[in-house]
Design an enzyme around this catalytic site. Structure first.
Site, short mmCIF file in Angstrom:
data_model
loop_
_atom_site.label_atom_id
_atom_site.label_comp_id
_atom_site.label_asym_id
_atom_site.label_seq_id
_atom_site.Cartn_x
_atom_site.Cartn_y
_atom_site.Cartn_z
NE ARG A 42 -3.69 -2.35 2.42
CZ ARG A 42 -3.45 -3.66 2.49
NH1 ARG A 42 -2.22 -4.11 2.66
NH2 ARG A 42 -4.45 -4.52 2.39
CG HIS A 76 -1.00 -5.58 -4.41
ND1 HIS A 76 0.07 -5.46 -3.55
CD2 HIS A 76 -1.80 -6.56 -3.90
CE1 HIS A 76 -0.08 -6.33 -2.56
NE2 HIS A 76 -1.19 -7.01 -2.73
CG HIS A 113 -0.13 -11.48 -3.88
ND1 HIS A 113 -0.98 -12.30 -3.18
CD2 HIS A 113 -0.26 -10.24 -3.32
CE1 HIS A 113 -1.63 -11.60 -2.28
NE2 HIS A 113 -1.20 -10.33 -2.33
CG ASP A 147 -3.07 -8.34 5.20
OD1 ASP A 147 -1.99 -8.46 4.60
OD2 ASP A 147 -4.04 -7.72 4.73
CD GLU A 180 1.84 -10.43 -0.14
OE1 GLU A 180 1.78 -9.38 -0.84
OE2 GLU A 180 0.97 -10.72 0.70
#
Length: 365
Positions: free
Chosen positions: A78, A103, A178, A253, A327
């Site tokens: 982000r 992304h 991803h 996350d 990631e």
């Protein structure tokens, strides 16, 4: 051959990379650089496809695709309010995740067709290249991107990234892959909540996040958030064991801090072993290493519950917590954080590089 190529649609090719032992096979599209399949044996010798994805290329183009297997850029993760400043000039990118840019924008690298070359049959290796023009999704500067996928006889999938400006403008870059992993092979268990996680003792902090899942700039010692700690005495805890503490993120996350060497060229740094994820049902373990300073540990809380697994996974229903992502990247919103922005500023003389390795093996215990 250990690299094969087939056409699956006009201009769209799928490449299959298989090591000599035939213990690791990886299938990749030139569309988005998408990893569509990863095939490896479990503890009984049964071949399992351990990544989420689709059988049809057309499904990867649909809106409910949560970036399955794709190369993410120009900026992974982000950017707050979709705005950042380079050399005194403010730039704006598309807002596509609450108040943030996510992304790379509406048509990021996950939706681009890469020029693809077979580099080597042994080890099987392909190179994907993309030229992103000045103004692409609002980002400044002409940028050339190269991603190399290699499968080794040690059952590793190696990913090498490079990005360099081809004009005189500085820009910001943050690349990742991803892929969503499910080490049960999905059909056996479409949930990853029983997967066990062990992180390196070098992981000593996470980034504090606001209500929009954007870093505040604060770095929190991992000892202060024990439900996020998978190091030391917490190694081997399952993904689902402490998720009730995580609030609105629908599972993990979160960005974990690996190191604080904030430079664009991280491939010159040592490859660091970061984490192991283990599935007790199949015995398959994934070892994760990278040169990047941060990785986002995401347990798929936002996967739509309307999706189906692939044919080789029995077409079972999938949804939230059906896969996890590791990631490797730079920090989210780094362009707007003075302490971090040096890691994402890229120019002709200061390229972006990184390397990530996913290694697979089956434990017999």
């Amino acid at each position: 051959m250990s690299v094969s190529q087939i056409s699956i649609a006009p201009g769209i090719d799928q490449y299959t990379l298989i090591n000599k032992n035939k213990t690791l096979a990886v299938m990749i599209l030139n569309y988005g650089g998408i990893i569509t399949h990863v095939l490896t044996p479990d503890k009984t010798g049964t071949i399992r496809d351990v990544v989420l994805g689709f059988d049809s290329y057309e499904d990867y183009k649909k809106q409910d695709n949560p970036y399955f297997g794709a190369i993410i850029g120009r900026y992974a993760n982000r950017i707050g309010m979709g705005k950042f400043t380079v050399n005194g000039k403010e730039y704006s990118t598309a807002i596509n995740n609450g108040p943030n840019a996510l992304h790379g924008g509406i048509e990021g690298f996950d939706k681009k067709i890469f020029r693809t070359t077979i580099l080597s049959q042994y080890p099987p290796s392909i190179q994907l290249e993309l030229s992103s023009p000045d103004g692409d999704e609002g980002y400044p500067g002409d940028l050339d991107i190269t991603v190399i996928y290699t499968v080794t006889d040690e059952d590793e999938l190696q990913i090498e990234y490079k990005a360099v400006s081809t004009d005189d403008k500085q820009t910001v870059v943050n690349l990742t892959n991803h892929t969503y992993f499910n080490l049960s092979g999905v059909e056996l268990n479409p949930s990853i909540l029983d997967h066990r996680v062990s992180m390196s003792d070098d992981i000593k902090a996470v980034l504090a996040m606001d209500e929009h899942n954007l870093p505040t700039g604060e770095v929190i010692p991992i000892t202060e958030v024990p439900w996020m700690n998978f190091s030391g005495e917490h190694q081997g805890k399952s993904i689902g064991m402490r998720m009730e503490h995580l609030g609105s993120t629908h599972g993990y996350d979160h960005p974990y801090v690996i190191h604080t060497k904030y430079q664009p060229d991280t491939a010159s740094l040592p490859l660091r072993h970061v984490a192991e994820i283990y599935c007790p049902e199949t015995g398959i373990e994934l070892d994760f290493s990278t040169t990047d300073p941060t990785f986002q540990f995401y347990t798929g809380g936002w996967i739509a519950n309307t999706l189906k697994a692939k044919k080789d996974q029995g077409y079972v229903d999938i949804g939230p917590s059906s896969g996890f992502c590791l990631e490797a990247s730079r920090n989210p919103d780094a362009p707007n954080k003075p302490d971090w922005r040096s890691s994402v500023l890229v120019s002709r003389d200061h390229p972006y590089t990184a390397k990530t390795v996913y290694a697979f093996h089956a434990r017999l215990d």
